[in-house]
Write a protein that holds these residues in place. Sequence first.
Motif: not given
Length: 441
Positions: A43-51, A312-320, A323-328
């Motif tokens: 896993n090469v990604s990173g960023g902010v884990l919100w919530g 998770g991403e297998a279900a393409n659960l992500l949104i921008n 306000k923020a990039i939310q995926g994790m």
Amino acid sequence: MDEKFDCIIVGAGIAGLAAAMILARNNMKFLLIEKGDFAGAKNVSGGVLWGTDLARLVPEYWKEKDGGWERFINHRRLTFMDEQSTFSLDFKSSHFDEPPYSGVVVLRSKFDRWLAEKVQEAIDESDYAMESFIATNIKVDEVLMEDNKAMGIRTGDEEFHTDSVIIAEGVNNLLSRQVGLQDDYVPADHMLTGIKEVIRFDQKVLEDRFQLDGLSGMSNEFVGYATDGVEGGGFLYTNRDTISLGLVAGIKDMREKEKSPHDILNHFKEHPVIRDTIKGGEVVEYSAHVVSSGDKRVMPRQLYKDGVLLCGEAANLLINAGKAIQGMDFALRSGIIGAETIIKAKEQGDFSSRTLQEYRQALDDSYVMKDINNFQDAVHMLHSPEMYRDIPNLVCDFGRTFFTIDNQPTQKSRKLFSASVKKHSSYWDLIKIGFKGAKSL
């Protein structure tokens, strides 16, 4: 030993690890399989884990001296860019300083490995300490299906049987397609490429440059010049002694404009503001990977069937939605819900879609699908040319004229703004964008 598991989880990313944690704490016998040498290795990604869901998995994680996270976010910034300038909306507040934090910066190779250690601790404390496993460096070739129901997995010449399978393999959804939950072809206009560099500084230099105190941190999103006219945007997150600097860019738009991810990232780094920001830093990592655009049309038609569900991403659960990039955070919550559904299925002795449909219902009732459904108009608007080209140019042009003092008679702000509007857009276009924005947000 009975080799049949209650559940097999494929993928030790955030979704898979969250599911494993819940299963372990509820005395479920499971197998978590990861193709990397360790959780996070691929896993090469990173960023902010919100919530605050992380505190649900690891209570009081913030008290650990060497936890898996980098910094907590108490400083948010949205920056519009043209070729010369930046104009930022900036918000910083001490109300973000108290744990459990509303957002923590993570580097996934470190964070996932740390979370996997916490899962192992939960396994060791469970009734199946000797029969539940985290198995790394194993590639799952196939989900075993019998009468259209998942019965186990195959890896090489070995088969492992189970009552249920959680697919948390990420966006490269090979197994999701194999079991019939994802189309064979996902249109490129719904997918983006994420490009990131990790740039190291002396820690004091980094903290002084970004005005950080202790483990406080900043997240900064960029719109406009960052992507060199390609659909998308930029980001900067502060880690302990590094920053994560990068872009997300539309695959289709990048291909049509004949631009490469590497070229766009270099273009971003050449902006005078970014050049000053990263001065003196050393690039220690470069990575690129595919991410969803957050358009729910790319989601699988169904997230479950007999004996199997997607997280998770297998279900393409992500949104921008701006306000923020939310995926994790979506991945973490979906992993928790997925595991809770499997636990209920075992209690009822029924792992069919009749029971697993509760996963989709619980997901729909959560903030995950509510946000995805409620902010689709915002997702579409953010990916329109007006938002990554015209608006940033207009805002920066107005900022240049408004803040320039040249010993000449100063025009009223409305005249300066009108001149910028005439140069880059029109009032009618702004009214339409404003209406769309008010409706979508």
